[in-house]
Scaffold this motif. Structure first.
Motif, PDB file in Angstrom:
ATOM      1  N   ALA A 275       0.833  -1.202   0.000  1.00 58.27           N
ATOM      2  CA  ALA A 275       0.000   0.000   0.000  1.00 58.27           C
ATOM      3  C   ALA A 275       0.867   1.252   0.000  1.00 58.27           C
ATOM      4  O   ALA A 275       0.624   2.204  -0.766  1.00 58.27           O
ATOM      5  N   PHE A 276       1.874   1.280   0.851  1.00 62.58           N
ATOM      6  CA  PHE A 276       2.806   2.416   0.922  1.00 62.58           C
ATOM      7  C   PHE A 276       3.476   2.636  -0.440  1.00 62.58           C
ATOM      8  O   PHE A 276       3.529   3.759  -0.955  1.00 62.58           O
ATOM      9  N   SER A 277       3.983   1.557  -1.033  1.00 59.95           N
ATOM     10  CA  SER A 277       4.727   1.650  -2.287  1.00 59.95           C
ATOM     11  C   SER A 277       3.855   2.140  -3.434  1.00 59.95           C
ATOM     12  O   SER A 277       4.321   2.896  -4.300  1.00 59.95           O
ATOM     13  N   ALA A 278       2.596   1.722  -3.454  1.00 64.83           N
ATOM     14  CA  ALA A 278       1.697   2.116  -4.535  1.00 64.83           C
ATOM     15  C   ALA A 278       1.463   3.617  -4.552  1.00 64.83           C
ATOM     16  O   ALA A 278       1.192   4.207  -5.611  1.00 64.83           O
ATOM     17  N   PHE A 279       1.567   4.252  -3.383  1.00 64.49           N
ATOM     18  CA  PHE A 279       1.365   5.694  -3.309  1.00 64.49           C
ATOM     19  C   PHE A 279       2.671   6.484  -3.353  1.00 64.49           C
ATOM     20  O   PHE A 279       2.651   7.686  -3.598  1.00 64.49           O
ATOM     21  N   ALA A 280       3.816   5.822  -3.123  1.00 65.55           N
ATOM     22  CA  ALA A 280       5.094   6.523  -3.067  1.00 65.55           C
ATOM     23  C   ALA A 280       5.793   6.502  -4.421  1.00 65.55           C
ATOM     24  O   ALA A 280       7.016   6.395  -4.506  1.00 65.55           O
ATOM     25  N   THR A 281       5.027   6.599  -5.492  1.00 64.98           N
ATOM     26  CA  THR A 281       5.580   6.551  -6.847  1.00 64.98           C
ATOM     27  C   THR A 281       4.576   7.143  -7.834  1.00 64.98           C
ATOM     28  O   THR A 281       3.381   7.216  -7.549  1.00 64.98           O
ATOM     29  N   GLN A 282       5.091   7.532  -8.989  1.00 59.63           N
ATOM     30  CA  GLN A 282       4.224   7.956 -10.080  1.00 59.63           C
ATOM     31  C   GLN A 282       3.882   6.790 -11.014  1.00 59.63           C
ATOM     32  O   GLN A 282       3.051   6.920 -11.904  1.00 59.63           O
ATOM     33  N   SER A 283       4.531   5.652 -10.797  1.00 58.58           N
ATOM     34  CA  SER A 283       4.290   4.475 -11.630  1.00 58.58           C
ATOM     35  C   SER A 283       2.965   3.822 -11.258  1.00 58.58           C
ATOM     36  O   SER A 283       2.568   3.799 -10.092  1.00 58.58           O
ATOM     37  N   ILE A 284       2.288   3.238 -12.237  1.00 62.97           N
ATOM     38  CA  ILE A 284       1.041   2.525 -11.987  1.00 62.97           C
ATOM     39  C   ILE A 284       1.303   1.055 -11.660  1.00 62.97           C
ATOM     40  O   ILE A 284       0.447   0.371 -11.071  1.00 62.97           O
ATOM     41  N   SER A 285       2.494   0.533 -11.983  1.00 64.98           N
ATOM     42  CA  SER A 285       2.779  -0.892 -11.801  1.00 64.98           C
ATOM     43  C   SER A 285       2.604  -1.385 -10.375  1.00 64.98           C
ATOM     44  O   SER A 285       2.112  -2.500 -10.166  1.00 64.98           O
ATOM     45  N   PRO A 286       2.981  -0.601  -9.343  1.00 57.31           N
ATOM     46  CA  PRO A 286       2.799  -1.109  -7.975  1.00 57.31           C
ATOM     47  C   PRO A 286       1.343  -1.305  -7.559  1.00 57.31           C
ATOM     48  O   PRO A 286       1.082  -1.954  -6.550  1.00 57.31           O
ATOM     49  N   THR A 287       0.403  -0.751  -8.325  1.00 51.03           N
ATOM     50  CA  THR A 287      -1.000  -1.010  -8.029  1.00 51.03           C
ATOM     51  C   THR A 287      -1.306  -2.495  -8.219  1.00 51.03           C
ATOM     52  O   THR A 287      -2.025  -3.098  -7.423  1.00 51.03           O
ATOM     53  N   MET A 288      -0.758  -3.079  -9.269  1.00 50.57           N
ATOM     54  CA  MET A 288      -0.921  -4.517  -9.491  1.00 50.57           C
ATOM     55  C   MET A 288      -0.330  -5.299  -8.323  1.00 50.57           C
ATOM     56  O   MET A 288      -0.915  -6.282  -7.849  1.00 50.57           O
ATOM     57  N   ASN A 289       0.820  -4.847  -7.836  1.00 58.02           N
ATOM     58  CA  ASN A 289       1.432  -5.538  -6.708  1.00 58.02           C
ATOM     59  C   ASN A 289       0.552  -5.446  -5.466  1.00 58.02           C
ATOM     60  O   ASN A 289       0.418  -6.420  -4.716  1.00 58.02           O
ATOM     61  N   PHE A 290      -0.054  -4.282  -5.232  1.00 54.74           N
ATOM     62  CA  PHE A 290      -0.953  -4.140  -4.082  1.00 54.74           C
ATOM     63  C   PHE A 290      -2.127  -5.099  -4.205  1.00 54.74           C
ATOM     64  O   PHE A 290      -2.497  -5.788  -3.239  1.00 54.74           O
ATOM     65  N   PHE A 291      -2.734  -5.184  -5.384  1.00 61.22           N
ATOM     66  CA  PHE A 291      -3.875  -6.080  -5.569  1.00 61.22           C
ATOM     67  C   PHE A 291      -3.468  -7.533  -5.358  1.00 61.22           C
ATOM     68  O   PHE A 291      -4.188  -8.309  -4.715  1.00 61.22           O
ATOM     69  N   GLY A 292      -2.321  -7.918  -5.912  1.00 62.22           N
ATOM     70  CA  GLY A 292      -1.877  -9.293  -5.740  1.00 62.22           C
ATOM     71  C   GLY A 292      -1.579  -9.620  -4.291  1.00 62.22           C
ATOM     72  O   GLY A 292      -1.939 -10.699  -3.795  1.00 62.22           O
ATOM     73  N   THR A 293      -0.942  -8.685  -3.585  1.00 58.61           N
ATOM     74  CA  THR A 293      -0.623  -8.895  -2.178  1.00 58.61           C
ATOM     75  C   THR A 293      -1.897  -8.995  -1.346  1.00 58.61           C
ATOM     76  O   THR A 293      -2.010  -9.822  -0.438  1.00 58.61           O
ATOM     77  N   LEU A 294      -2.878  -8.149  -1.675  1.00 58.04           N
ATOM     78  CA  LEU A 294      -4.173  -8.199  -0.994  1.00 58.04           C
ATOM     79  C   LEU A 294      -4.843  -9.555  -1.224  1.00 58.04           C
ATOM     80  O   LEU A 294      -5.412 -10.148  -0.303  1.00 58.04           O
ATOM     81  N   SER A 295      -4.744 -10.062  -2.451  1.00 58.19           N
ATOM     82  CA  SER A 295      -5.398 -11.328  -2.763  1.00 58.19           C
ATOM     83  C   SER A 295      -4.694 -12.515  -2.095  1.00 58.19           C
ATOM     84  O   SER A 295      -5.319 -13.532  -1.828  1.00 58.19           O
TER      85      SER A 295
END
Length: 327
Positions: free
Chosen positions: A231-251
């Motif tokens: 969650a932290f990483s998804a917001f600490a960047t301008q890249s959209i790729s960590p959003t996928m990582n957040f979803f996968g980690t949540l799942s």
């Protein structure tokens, strides 16, 4: 990621859309309305009861918010709410698919969650590992494509062939000054018995990138700690790729839907269902958003490994955790 384009004044409309798409005849998991209330109150200054909030139609939503970039963020929000379920109800999956179709949103994140909803777990696992920011960084690793051809998905996460030079680079962090970022990373691995990149069976350097963030933001390596880092990483960047990582980690850690390649124990999910689980994830969003540097794109943590942790946290505006996130 959500709440980068969505403005404060959009909050009531977005909240109504989430209720319309995800609540249907009732929430699938009591965590969903709780999470949304904490999320909107802390990130959007909008306090609402998501049990009683009235839904809005797709047509009403499009009229009130006609911007495609905001539509994409709203679909991401819907997917995050969907992934709070241990089993994704078909009715909710179909509802969100109707919203995404009407709004013209089609991306890898939607594909991942649709595959999870259909129980196409092998396909979903491939979606996750091939489309998150680890895979972006994997491309720079020597012989990466050969490793993928030989070993498949584990190549995206693990060290599969020994690399003494890489191992020495990470082991060498133990000689850095005490309380430095490098020393913190070395102790993080040693305390948990983790193998360093370069050692067969350890994570590869691309995945290890997120371990620096564990240390910087002071998050543990348990299930909820992994979700906090994502969650932290998804917001600490301008890249959209960590959003996928957040979803996968949540799942993996909440839904128990995906299984991680790293580690030898299955994850059963439900790890957000602690008394302050929602507060911890939302606090991670807030702390990541406040960060003054991009911790994903163009960041080489070895360049900063000699600097005291406290100095870096101040310099990069990595704020302390909120009281709600630690009690």
């Amino acid at each position: 990621m959500f709440f980068k384009k969505i403005a404060l004044e959009d909050a009531p409309i977005v909240a109504g859309a989430l209720v319309s798409a995800c609540r249907l005849d009732g929430w699938s998991n009591p965590l969903q309305p709780q999470f949304l209330r904490v999320l909107f109150k802390n990130l959007m200054s909008y306090d609402a009861d998501f049990e009683t909030l009235l839904p809005i139609s797709i047509e009403e939503f499009k009229k009130a918010i006609p911007f495609q970039e905001k539509h994409s963020e709203v679909i991401d929000l819907m997917l995050a709410v969907e992934l709070l379920c241990h089993s994704i109800p078909e009715s909710v999956a179909n509802s969100i698919e109707s919203w995404s179709g009407a709004l013209g949103i089609h991306n890898e994140r939607l594909t991942l969650v649709r595959d999870l909803a259909r129980q196409s777990l092998a396909v979903a696992q491939s979606d996750f590992y091939r489309n998150n920011y680890f895979s972006d960084k994997d491309e720079s690793l020597p012989h990466f494509h050969r490793l993928v051809k030989e070993y498949g998905l584990p190549a995206f996460m693990l060290t599969l062939t020994a690399d003494s030079v890489e191992l020495a680079r990470w082991e060498g962090l133990g000689s850095f000054p005490e309380n430095s970022l490098g020393s913190g990373l070395w102790h993080f691995y040693k305390k948990r018995g983790f193998s360093f990149p370069g050692s067969v069976g350890g994570v590869n350097p691309s995945v290890a990138h997120h371990d620096w963030i564990h240390v910087l933001a002071d998050y543990d390596s348990d299930g909820i700690g992994e979700m906090e880092v994502a969650a932290f990483s998804a917001f600490a960047t301008q890249s959209i790729s960590p959003t996928m990582n957040f979803f996968g980690t949540l799942s993996i850690f909440q839904g128990g839907l995906l299984q991680s390649i790293v580690g030898d124990k299955p994850h059963l999910g439900h790890e957000l269902e602690v008394h302050n689980g929602s507060e911890r994830i939302v606090d991670a969003f807030k702390r990541g958003r406040a960060c003054s540097v991009d911790l994903i794109e163009g960041m080489n943590f070895f360049d900063h490994a000699h600097i005291p942790l406290d100095k870096l946290r101040t310099q990069w505006n990595i704020r302390p955790k909120s009281i709600e996130a630690i009690v």
